[in-house]
Design a protein around this motif. Sequence first.
Motif, PDB file in Angstrom:
ATOM      1  N   PHE A   1       5.899   1.964 -10.545  1.00  0.00           N
ATOM      2  CA  PHE A   1       4.751   1.168 -10.107  1.00  0.00           C
ATOM      3  C   PHE A   1       3.634   2.114  -9.696  1.00  0.00           C
ATOM      4  O   PHE A   1       3.846   3.033  -8.897  1.00  0.00           O
ATOM      5  CB  PHE A   1       5.146   0.242  -8.958  1.00  0.00           C
ATOM      6  N   MET A   2       2.432   1.871 -10.241  1.00  0.00           N
ATOM      7  CA  MET A   2       1.308   2.775 -10.042  1.00  0.00           C
ATOM      8  C   MET A   2       0.137   2.020  -9.418  1.00  0.00           C
ATOM      9  O   MET A   2      -0.404   1.084 -10.016  1.00  0.00           O
ATOM     10  CB  MET A   2       0.873   3.388 -11.375  1.00  0.00           C
ATOM     11  N   GLY A   3      -0.252   2.390  -8.202  1.00  0.00           N
ATOM     12  CA  GLY A   3      -1.386   1.753  -7.542  1.00  0.00           C
ATOM     13  C   GLY A   3      -1.285   0.252  -7.507  1.00  0.00           C
ATOM     14  O   GLY A   3      -2.255  -0.456  -7.787  1.00  0.00           O
ATOM     15  N   SER A   4      -0.111  -0.271  -7.125  1.00  0.00           N
ATOM     16  CA  SER A   4       0.161  -1.710  -7.195  1.00  0.00           C
ATOM     17  C   SER A   4       0.200  -2.351  -5.807  1.00  0.00           C
ATOM     18  O   SER A   4       0.736  -1.765  -4.868  1.00  0.00           O
ATOM     19  CB  SER A   4       1.508  -1.968  -7.885  1.00  0.00           C
ATOM     20  N   PRO A   5      -0.302  -3.578  -5.691  1.00  0.00           N
ATOM     21  CA  PRO A   5      -0.288  -4.280  -4.397  1.00  0.00           C
ATOM     22  C   PRO A   5       1.047  -4.963  -4.132  1.00  0.00           C
ATOM     23  O   PRO A   5       1.103  -6.187  -3.968  1.00  0.00           O
ATOM     24  CB  PRO A   5      -1.431  -5.294  -4.544  1.00  0.00           C
ATOM     25  N   ILE A   6       2.116  -4.181  -4.070  1.00  0.00           N
ATOM     26  CA  ILE A   6       3.437  -4.763  -3.776  1.00  0.00           C
ATOM     27  C   ILE A   6       3.408  -5.438  -2.406  1.00  0.00           C
ATOM     28  O   ILE A   6       3.932  -6.532  -2.228  1.00  0.00           O
ATOM     29  CB  ILE A   6       4.530  -3.677  -3.822  1.00  0.00           C
ATOM     30  N   ASP A   7       2.774  -4.778  -1.438  1.00  0.00           N
ATOM     31  CA  ASP A   7       2.570  -5.366  -0.101  1.00  0.00           C
ATOM     32  C   ASP A   7       1.131  -5.066   0.319  1.00  0.00           C
ATOM     33  O   ASP A   7       0.838  -4.004   0.864  1.00  0.00           O
ATOM     34  CB  ASP A   7       3.557  -4.795   0.911  1.00  0.00           C
ATOM     35  N   ALA A   8       0.240  -6.017   0.047  1.00  0.00           N
ATOM     36  CA  ALA A   8      -1.195  -5.811   0.286  1.00  0.00           C
ATOM     37  C   ALA A   8      -1.561  -5.829   1.767  1.00  0.00           C
ATOM     38  O   ALA A   8      -2.728  -5.627   2.111  1.00  0.00           O
ATOM     39  CB  ALA A   8      -2.003  -6.875  -0.462  1.00  0.00           C
ATOM     40  N   ARG A   9      -0.591  -6.041   2.650  1.00  0.00           N
ATOM     41  CA  ARG A   9      -0.883  -6.000   4.088  1.00  0.00           C
ATOM     42  C   ARG A   9      -1.063  -4.571   4.582  1.00  0.00           C
ATOM     43  O   ARG A   9      -1.660  -4.342   5.642  1.00  0.00           O
ATOM     44  CB  ARG A   9       0.265  -6.650   4.865  1.00  0.00           C
ATOM     45  N   LEU A  10      -0.556  -3.605   3.822  1.00  0.00           N
ATOM     46  CA  LEU A  10      -0.564  -2.209   4.254  1.00  0.00           C
ATOM     47  C   LEU A  10      -1.844  -1.513   3.790  1.00  0.00           C
ATOM     48  O   LEU A  10      -2.230  -1.617   2.624  1.00  0.00           O
ATOM     49  CB  LEU A  10       0.661  -1.493   3.687  1.00  0.00           C
ATOM     50  N   SER A  11      -2.492  -0.791   4.706  1.00  0.00           N
ATOM     51  CA  SER A  11      -3.735  -0.065   4.386  1.00  0.00           C
ATOM     52  C   SER A  11      -4.685  -0.934   3.573  1.00  0.00           C
ATOM     53  O   SER A  11      -5.062  -0.594   2.452  1.00  0.00           O
ATOM     54  CB  SER A  11      -3.421   1.213   3.607  1.00  0.00           C
ATOM     55  N   PRO A  12      -5.094  -2.081   4.113  1.00  0.00           N
ATOM     56  CA  PRO A  12      -5.929  -3.003   3.343  1.00  0.00           C
ATOM     57  C   PRO A  12      -7.258  -2.383   2.927  1.00  0.00           C
ATOM     58  O   PRO A  12      -7.910  -1.691   3.698  1.00  0.00           O
ATOM     59  CB  PRO A  12      -6.133  -4.188   4.295  1.00  0.00           C
ATOM     60  N   THR A  13      -7.652  -2.642   1.691  1.00  0.00           N
ATOM     61  CA  THR A  13      -8.911  -2.158   1.145  1.00  0.00           C
ATOM     62  C   THR A  13      -9.926  -3.298   1.143  1.00  0.00           C
ATOM     63  O   THR A  13      -9.623  -4.425   1.558  1.00  0.00           O
ATOM     64  CB  THR A  13      -8.699  -1.653  -0.285  1.00  0.00           C
ATOM     65  N   ILE A  14     -11.131  -3.021   0.659  1.00  0.00           N
ATOM     66  CA  ILE A  14     -12.176  -4.052   0.632  1.00  0.00           C
ATOM     67  C   ILE A  14     -11.731  -5.289  -0.154  1.00  0.00           C
ATOM     68  O   ILE A  14     -11.900  -6.419   0.322  1.00  0.00           O
ATOM     69  CB  ILE A  14     -13.484  -3.474   0.063  1.00  0.00           C
ATOM     70  N   PRO A  15     -11.155  -5.153  -1.366  1.00  0.00           N
ATOM     71  CA  PRO A  15     -10.690  -6.353  -2.072  1.00  0.00           C
ATOM     72  C   PRO A  15      -9.611  -7.102  -1.298  1.00  0.00           C
ATOM     73  O   PRO A  15      -9.594  -8.346  -1.295  1.00  0.00           O
ATOM     74  CB  PRO A  15     -10.142  -5.789  -3.395  1.00  0.00           C
ATOM     75  N   ASN A  16      -8.705  -6.376  -0.637  1.00  0.00           N
ATOM     76  CA  ASN A  16      -7.657  -7.035   0.153  1.00  0.00           C
ATOM     77  C   ASN A  16      -8.261  -7.850   1.286  1.00  0.00           C
ATOM     78  O   ASN A  16      -7.858  -8.997   1.542  1.00  0.00           O
ATOM     79  CB  ASN A  16      -6.701  -6.005   0.742  1.00  0.00           C
ATOM     80  N   LYS A  17      -9.234  -7.253   1.988  1.00  0.00           N
ATOM     81  CA  LYS A  17      -9.862  -7.924   3.128  1.00  0.00           C
ATOM     82  C   LYS A  17     -10.626  -9.162   2.686  1.00  0.00           C
ATOM     83  O   LYS A  17     -10.617 -10.190   3.364  1.00  0.00           O
ATOM     84  CB  LYS A  17     -10.775  -6.949   3.866  1.00  0.00           C
ATOM     85  N   LEU A  18     -11.305  -9.059   1.529  1.00  0.00           N
ATOM     86  CA  LEU A  18     -12.040 -10.217   1.007  1.00  0.00           C
ATOM     87  C   LEU A  18     -11.080 -11.367   0.737  1.00  0.00           C
ATOM     88  O   LEU A  18     -11.358 -12.518   1.083  1.00  0.00           O
ATOM     89  CB  LEU A  18     -12.776  -9.840  -0.275  1.00  0.00           C
ATOM     90  N   ALA A  19      -9.936 -11.055   0.127  1.00  0.00           N
ATOM     91  CA  ALA A  19      -8.966 -12.098  -0.204  1.00  0.00           C
ATOM     92  C   ALA A  19      -8.400 -12.763   1.040  1.00  0.00           C
ATOM     93  O   ALA A  19      -8.069 -13.956   1.025  1.00  0.00           O
ATOM     94  CB  ALA A  19      -7.836 -11.502  -1.043  1.00  0.00           C
ATOM     95  N   GLU A  20      -8.285 -12.000   2.138  1.00  0.00           N
ATOM     96  CA  GLU A  20      -7.714 -12.553   3.361  1.00  0.00           C
ATOM     97  C   GLU A  20      -8.752 -13.272   4.212  1.00  0.00           C
ATOM     98  O   GLU A  20      -8.440 -14.272   4.878  1.00  0.00           O
ATOM     99  CB  GLU A  20      -7.052 -11.442   4.175  1.00  0.00           C
ATOM    100  N   GLU A  21      -9.980 -12.768   4.216  1.00  0.00           N
ATOM    101  CA  GLU A  21     -11.011 -13.343   5.073  1.00  0.00           C
ATOM    102  C   GLU A  21     -11.509 -14.686   4.557  1.00  0.00           C
ATOM    103  O   GLU A  21     -11.860 -15.574   5.338  1.00  0.00           O
ATOM    104  CB  GLU A  21     -12.181 -12.367   5.206  1.00  0.00           C
ATOM    105  N   LYS A  22     -11.546 -14.851   3.232  1.00  0.00           N
ATOM    106  CA  LYS A  22     -12.023 -16.104   2.656  1.00  0.00           C
ATOM    107  C   LYS A  22     -10.868 -17.100   2.576  1.00  0.00           C
ATOM    108  O   LYS A  22      -9.755 -16.745   2.177  1.00  0.00           O
ATOM    109  CB  LYS A  22     -12.579 -15.868   1.243  1.00  0.00           C
ATOM    110  N   PRO A  23     -11.097 -18.366   2.938  1.00  0.00           N
ATOM    111  CA  PRO A  23     -10.034 -19.360   2.779  1.00  0.00           C
ATOM    112  C   PRO A  23      -9.739 -19.613   1.308  1.00  0.00           C
ATOM    113  O   PRO A  23     -10.596 -19.372   0.438  1.00  0.00           O
ATOM    114  CB  PRO A  23     -10.622 -20.611   3.449  1.00  0.00           C
TER     115      PRO A  23
END
Length: 409
Positions: free
Chosen positions: A202-224
Amino acid sequence: MLYSMYEISRLALTPWRMAANATRRTLRAPWNPVGETLAGRTMAAGADLFESMTRKYGKPEWDIPETDINGAKVPVTPEKVWSSPWCDLVHFRRDGAPAGQPKVLFVAPMSGHFATLLRGTVKTFLPDSDVYITDWIDASMVPLNEGRFDLNHYIDHVADMIRAIGEGVHVVAVCQPGPPTLAAISLMAEDKDPMRPASMTFMGSPIDARLSPTIPNKLAEEKPFEWFEQNAIHTVPAPYPGALRRVYPGFLQLSGFMQMNWERHVDAHWQFFNHLVDGDGDSADKHRNFYDEYLSVMDLTEEFYLQTIRDVFQEHKLPRGLLEHHGRKVDPAAITDIALMTVEGENDDISGIGQTQAAHDLCRNLPADMQLDWIQPKVGHYGVFNGSRFERDIAPRMKAFMVEKGRKV
């Protein structure tokens, strides 16, 4: 409505784009002395830049005519060996290649770009591997009567293509397909499927996107979730074969990526303009080659995109043990004999450090001597699977891991 407006705007620029093409060709004609002046080169460069920024980029070709095997040039032919309305499994046939080389399946991202984004990855493995890749199809090109395609169908496709290649394949999931690929392999392992892979990377994969969240991760969580339903999904207009299908348009995904590094893209285009004015053809060609690939995008089905947002980036179902596939629980702990390697980039701004490593914790019944984690210094997301450091540092480790740790069949 947005999709239709985008298409109308693009079509409205067609006469201007044709004029820009005519201008640059005229100014660069060998018989035109104006083209050798500073004013002529500047006008031609401006026309070239306008054309490249307003063109619709289609699906790129693989453009891998040959590879080098043991010092000999061997022709390469991409061929479809398995197909569905949603994906082609492409095999890179190498005439005269030695038998017994490792079979490697690259599960390409279905996140906006075409599988050809991994052209450099494929080229690096071709000299010593029998390479396959998942070539996902643009949702706008799939007629409505072909039905739906969601995350569960994606998992089914990955498992079906692994079986189609046969036993002993080494599976490499690049970025987005990490979670569904791990799910597919987990189910195959639980079933003791004889066609289960020999190894998985697995290469650069969001297996657990809760860890070290990036801008795309934060956008996905902040928006309903409803925000994505109401703002990211649009209807494919005619005359596309997939007219009336609800999709997440590729041009929206592309605009999001561009905005993340807006200054870098503006600077790159300014340098491109200056290279054209100065007559630096080599630098201009490098720019064109990169952006011809980067600006080629595809649409994703509504159901696949929204289910990915919810299950992977908002509810984190796989690492929490909540992911189900057609009502069946997905448990990576069922994997006991499939070697696992994870690769991350130190400067990855898409999948942060730790997101891919999480696969090791989930595969808790896999022996430690069948696992390897590698963090590549000084590379961002694309450097994980492309470029000089990938060729020099990452790919050799992957190849050695597959041969040394992969399950023998």
